[in-house]
Design a protein around this motif. Structure first.
Motif, PDB file in Angstrom:
ATOM      1  N   GLU A   1       0.845  -1.073   0.023  1.00 61.60           N
ATOM      2  CA  GLU A   1       0.104  -0.030   0.028  1.00 61.60           C
ATOM      3  C   GLU A   1       0.878   1.232   0.029  1.00 61.60           C
ATOM      4  O   GLU A   1       1.827   1.498   0.748  1.00 61.60           O
ATOM      5  CB  GLU A   1      -0.933   0.063   1.241  1.00 61.60           C
ATOM      6  CG  GLU A   1      -1.837   1.227   1.357  1.00 61.60           C
ATOM      7  CD  GLU A   1      -2.770   1.222   2.358  1.00 61.60           C
ATOM      8  OE1 GLU A   1      -3.169   2.474   2.957  1.00 61.60           O
ATOM      9  OE2 GLU A   1      -2.862  -0.024   3.016  1.00 61.60           O
ATOM     10  N   VAL A   2       0.528   2.208  -0.898  1.00 58.54           N
ATOM     11  CA  VAL A   2       1.376   3.418  -1.132  1.00 58.54           C
ATOM     12  C   VAL A   2       0.349   4.673  -0.712  1.00 58.54           C
ATOM     13  O   VAL A   2      -0.554   4.641  -1.337  1.00 58.54           O
ATOM     14  CB  VAL A   2       1.890   3.463  -2.359  1.00 58.54           C
ATOM     15  CG1 VAL A   2       2.698   4.812  -2.549  1.00 58.54           C
ATOM     16  CG2 VAL A   2       2.981   2.294  -2.858  1.00 58.54           C
ATOM     17  N   GLU A   3       1.024   5.529   0.049  1.00 61.15           N
ATOM     18  CA  GLU A   3       0.114   6.843   0.527  1.00 61.15           C
ATOM     19  C   GLU A   3       1.372   7.999   0.094  1.00 61.15           C
ATOM     20  O   GLU A   3       2.645   7.588   0.173  1.00 61.15           O
ATOM     21  CB  GLU A   3      -0.493   6.782   1.456  1.00 61.15           C
ATOM     22  CG  GLU A   3      -1.672   5.806   1.837  1.00 61.15           C
ATOM     23  CD  GLU A   3      -2.515   6.195   2.927  1.00 61.15           C
ATOM     24  OE1 GLU A   3      -3.019   7.118   3.086  1.00 61.15           O
ATOM     25  OE2 GLU A   3      -2.927   5.115   3.562  1.00 61.15           O
ATOM     26  N   TYR A   4       0.701   9.210   0.021  1.00 64.51           N
ATOM     27  CA  TYR A   4       1.555  10.373  -0.073  1.00 64.51           C
ATOM     28  C   TYR A   4       1.109  11.335   1.020  1.00 64.51           C
ATOM     29  O   TYR A   4       0.065  11.535   1.349  1.00 64.51           O
ATOM     30  CB  TYR A   4       1.713  11.009  -1.297  1.00 64.51           C
ATOM     31  CG  TYR A   4       2.169  10.210  -2.528  1.00 64.51           C
ATOM     32  CD1 TYR A   4       3.541  10.160  -2.913  1.00 64.51           C
ATOM     33  CD2 TYR A   4       1.324   9.024  -2.854  1.00 64.51           C
ATOM     34  CE1 TYR A   4       4.038   9.409  -3.824  1.00 64.51           C
ATOM     35  CE2 TYR A   4       1.694   8.343  -4.182  1.00 64.51           C
ATOM     36  CZ  TYR A   4       3.012   8.598  -4.445  1.00 64.51           C
ATOM     37  OH  TYR A   4       3.472   7.420  -5.372  1.00 64.51           O
ATOM     38  N   ALA A   5       2.169  12.197   1.732  1.00 68.25           N
ATOM     39  CA  ALA A   5       2.048  13.344   2.413  1.00 68.25           C
ATOM     40  C   ALA A   5       3.022  14.272   1.844  1.00 68.25           C
ATOM     41  O   ALA A   5       3.908  13.983   1.250  1.00 68.25           O
ATOM     42  CB  ALA A   5       2.276  12.840   3.785  1.00 68.25           C
ATOM     43  N   PHE A   6       2.657  15.657   2.198  1.00 68.93           N
ATOM     44  CA  PHE A   6       3.433  16.651   1.551  1.00 68.93           C
ATOM     45  C   PHE A   6       3.908  17.648   2.456  1.00 68.93           C
ATOM     46  O   PHE A   6       2.996  18.027   3.334  1.00 68.93           O
ATOM     47  CB  PHE A   6       2.249  17.439   0.445  1.00 68.93           C
ATOM     48  CG  PHE A   6       1.870  16.525  -0.614  1.00 68.93           C
ATOM     49  CD1 PHE A   6       2.431  16.122  -1.650  1.00 68.93           C
ATOM     50  CD2 PHE A   6       0.609  15.662  -0.200  1.00 68.93           C
ATOM     51  CE1 PHE A   6       2.136  15.225  -2.638  1.00 68.93           C
ATOM     52  CE2 PHE A   6      -0.017  15.126  -1.034  1.00 68.93           C
ATOM     53  CZ  PHE A   6       0.932  14.767  -2.490  1.00 68.93           C
ATOM     54  N   GLN A   7       5.367  17.969   2.452  1.00 69.22           N
ATOM     55  CA  GLN A   7       5.670  19.067   3.115  1.00 69.22           C
ATOM     56  C   GLN A   7       5.626  20.364   2.462  1.00 69.22           C
ATOM     57  O   GLN A   7       6.408  20.427   1.336  1.00 69.22           O
ATOM     58  CB  GLN A   7       7.111  18.543   3.628  1.00 69.22           C
ATOM     59  CG  GLN A   7       7.969  19.572   4.718  1.00 69.22           C
ATOM     60  CD  GLN A   7       9.422  19.347   4.959  1.00 69.22           C
ATOM     61  OE1 GLN A   7       9.968  18.598   4.417  1.00 69.22           O
ATOM     62  NE2 GLN A   7      10.022  19.959   5.970  1.00 69.22           N
ATOM     63  N   GLU A   8       4.992  21.220   3.007  1.00 71.69           N
ATOM     64  CA  GLU A   8       4.821  22.507   2.169  1.00 71.69           C
ATOM     65  C   GLU A   8       5.443  23.758   3.108  1.00 71.69           C
ATOM     66  O   GLU A   8       5.094  23.760   4.546  1.00 71.69           O
ATOM     67  CB  GLU A   8       3.631  22.802   1.849  1.00 71.69           C
ATOM     68  CG  GLU A   8       3.049  21.721   0.894  1.00 71.69           C
ATOM     69  CD  GLU A   8       3.860  21.929  -0.464  1.00 71.69           C
ATOM     70  OE1 GLU A   8       4.013  22.991  -0.920  1.00 71.69           O
ATOM     71  OE2 GLU A   8       4.245  20.716  -1.079  1.00 71.69           O
ATOM     72  N   LEU A   9       6.101  24.785   2.773  1.00 69.96           N
ATOM     73  CA  LEU A   9       6.437  25.678   3.621  1.00 69.96           C
ATOM     74  C   LEU A   9       5.424  26.586   4.277  1.00 69.96           C
ATOM     75  O   LEU A   9       5.402  27.216   5.373  1.00 69.96           O
ATOM     76  CB  LEU A   9       7.081  26.980   2.823  1.00 69.96           C
ATOM     77  CG  LEU A   9       8.902  26.564   2.358  1.00 69.96           C
ATOM     78  CD1 LEU A   9       9.154  27.620   1.246  1.00 69.96           C
ATOM     79  CD2 LEU A   9       9.431  26.480   3.454  1.00 69.96           C
ATOM     80  N   ASP A  10       4.173  26.588   3.810  1.00 66.56           N
ATOM     81  CA  ASP A  10       3.060  27.343   4.348  1.00 66.56           C
ATOM     82  C   ASP A  10       1.985  26.558   5.171  1.00 66.56           C
ATOM     83  O   ASP A  10       1.187  27.013   5.698  1.00 66.56           O
ATOM     84  CB  ASP A  10       2.147  27.901   3.355  1.00 66.56           C
ATOM     85  CG  ASP A  10       1.735  27.102   2.227  1.00 66.56           C
ATOM     86  OD1 ASP A  10       1.707  26.188   2.113  1.00 66.56           O
ATOM     87  OD2 ASP A  10       0.886  27.512   1.436  1.00 66.56           O
ATOM     88  N   ASP A  11       2.469  25.191   5.368  1.00 69.00           N
ATOM     89  CA  ASP A  11       1.693  24.425   6.257  1.00 69.00           C
ATOM     90  C   ASP A  11       2.139  24.729   7.675  1.00 69.00           C
ATOM     91  O   ASP A  11       3.084  23.979   8.598  1.00 69.00           O
ATOM     92  CB  ASP A  11       1.895  22.993   6.159  1.00 69.00           C
ATOM     93  CG  ASP A  11       1.321  21.854   6.811  1.00 69.00           C
ATOM     94  OD1 ASP A  11       0.235  22.489   7.403  1.00 69.00           O
ATOM     95  OD2 ASP A  11       1.386  20.602   6.882  1.00 69.00           O
ATOM     96  N   LEU A  12       1.554  25.755   8.293  1.00 66.23           N
ATOM     97  CA  LEU A  12       1.854  26.156   9.461  1.00 66.23           C
ATOM     98  C   LEU A  12       0.786  26.185  10.409  1.00 66.23           C
ATOM     99  O   LEU A  12      -0.403  26.172  10.241  1.00 66.23           O
ATOM    100  CB  LEU A  12       2.420  27.652   9.470  1.00 66.23           C
ATOM    101  CG  LEU A  12       3.758  28.171   8.494  1.00 66.23           C
ATOM    102  CD1 LEU A  12       3.900  29.468   8.599  1.00 66.23           C
ATOM    103  CD2 LEU A  12       4.900  26.997   9.223  1.00 66.23           C
ATOM    104  N   PRO A  13       0.889  25.947  11.902  1.00 65.07           N
ATOM    105  CA  PRO A  13      -0.012  25.898  12.828  1.00 65.07           C
ATOM    106  C   PRO A  13      -0.827  27.286  12.700  1.00 65.07           C
ATOM    107  O   PRO A  13      -0.391  28.356  12.330  1.00 65.07           O
ATOM    108  CB  PRO A  13       0.673  25.829  14.222  1.00 65.07           C
ATOM    109  CG  PRO A  13       1.750  25.133  13.828  1.00 65.07           C
ATOM    110  CD  PRO A  13       2.314  25.945  12.616  1.00 65.07           C
ATOM    111  N   PRO A  14      -2.191  27.282  13.379  1.00 60.62           N
ATOM    112  CA  PRO A  14      -3.048  28.390  13.119  1.00 60.62           C
ATOM    113  C   PRO A  14      -2.253  29.522  13.880  1.00 60.62           C
ATOM    114  O   PRO A  14      -1.695  29.357  15.078  1.00 60.62           O
ATOM    115  CB  PRO A  14      -4.333  27.895  14.152  1.00 60.62           C
ATOM    116  CG  PRO A  14      -4.334  26.617  13.764  1.00 60.62           C
ATOM    117  CD  PRO A  14      -2.974  26.129  13.571  1.00 60.62           C
TER     118      PRO A  14
END
Length: 303
Positions: free
Chosen positions: A75-88
């Protein structure tokens, strides 16, 4: 029903010194890339699926070159690291281009990982024993408690390059095998029967070579995600406006150990680490994998 165990492959970064996307560089005798061996070994050890942590802009090429290799096999899944993925409450500083580090990367994978997982670099070969040791710990009662983590400890002399110096995190453990701390040493190189390098303060040190080092091969359970969330917010408050600041897993884990919030069992592995720090390392890695295939450790082709 117990949560499934995952292999988290941190593949969002580019190899700056190596000069390319190492994750897509064929090194196996059948055209395999290093990721192929990681997925194969993890599956053999008992992990159920692989989660690739990548940048969104790499997704199309990565799925085509890498993801399709494993269709129907795991089974393969993906997650993404993005610069704007920041806490509220936090915003991306103007001019920020550098990724936030491995701590934020693993935190981003919390959207698809619920149970225990092994976290690795995308461009390193860790060997099957390393995955088996981590799997055994993750599936034991000791590996299920809050803040009860593990890491594969590689011998320093099994992680060097023939083509230049390397930087390694040298581990200190207590009498019970739990990690006390990790100190970065730079310019490590063999010299006679020793391995020599210097720490951040410039102090030189000679090692026996049998010292345990961290190569970012970790065993975590789901309790890490709220800990990372809290730690990332504290990091952003303190250093979020610095252009090159990074929230790194070794630093986060080290802080938790000092605060008594986590324990990390160091699992010594006899496996030889193999990676491509320099372009010239590619042939050495290819020869090593060819030798393992010749000895029957791996089939050819791998899948």
């Amino acid at each position: 029903m117990a949560a499934r165990l995952s292999l988290l492959v941190m593949a969002a970064g580019m190899g700056s010194r190596y000069g390319g996307l190492k994750q897509l560089d064929p090194v196996g005798p059948g055209g395999e890339v290093l990721l192929d061996y990681a997925v194969y070994d993890a599956k053999q050890a008992g992990l159920d699926r692989v989660v690739f942590l990548i940048r969104k802009d790499l997704e199309t090429d990565f799925r085509k070159a890498i993801g399709k290799r494993y269709e129907g096999k795991i089974e393969v899944e993906y997650a993404f690291q993005e610069l704007d993925d920041l806490p509220p409450g936090f915003v991306l500083p103007d001019g920020r281009k550098k990724p936030w580090g491995t701590g934020q990367a693993i935190l981003a994978a919390g959207s698809v990982i619920r149970g225990g997982f092994v976290a690795i670099n995308a461009d390193d070969f860790y060997g099957r024993e390393s995955y088996r040791l981590l799997y055994r710990h993750l599936t034991s009662p000791a590996g299920e408690g809050r803040g009860e983590f593990s890491m594969a400890g590689f011998r320093l002399d099994q992680t060097l390059s023939d083509h230049g110096t390397v930087t390694r995190g040298v581990c200190q453990s207590d009498a019970n095998g739990f990690l006390v701390g990790v100190e970065e040493y730079f310019d490590l190189h063999p010299e006679g029967s020793k391995v020599k390098g210097r720490n951040q303060s410039g102090q030189e040190r000679a090692f026996s070579g049998q010292d345990s080092v961290s190569m970012n091969c970790w065993g975590f359970n789901a309790s890490i995600f709220p800990m990372l969330q809290e730690g990332f917010e504290a990091f952003l408050q303190q250093a979020g406006t610095q252009e090159k600041s990074e929230y790194l897993i070794p630093n986060a884990v080290g802080g938790w150990i000092r605060e008594g919030k986590a324990r990390v069992r160091v699992l010594p592995t006899s496996e030889k680490w193999a990676g491509m720090t320099y372009p010239e390392d590619k042939q050495r890695v290819a020869d090593y994998l060819k030798g393992l295939v010749a000895r029957g450790v791996y089939p050819n082709p791998l899948f």
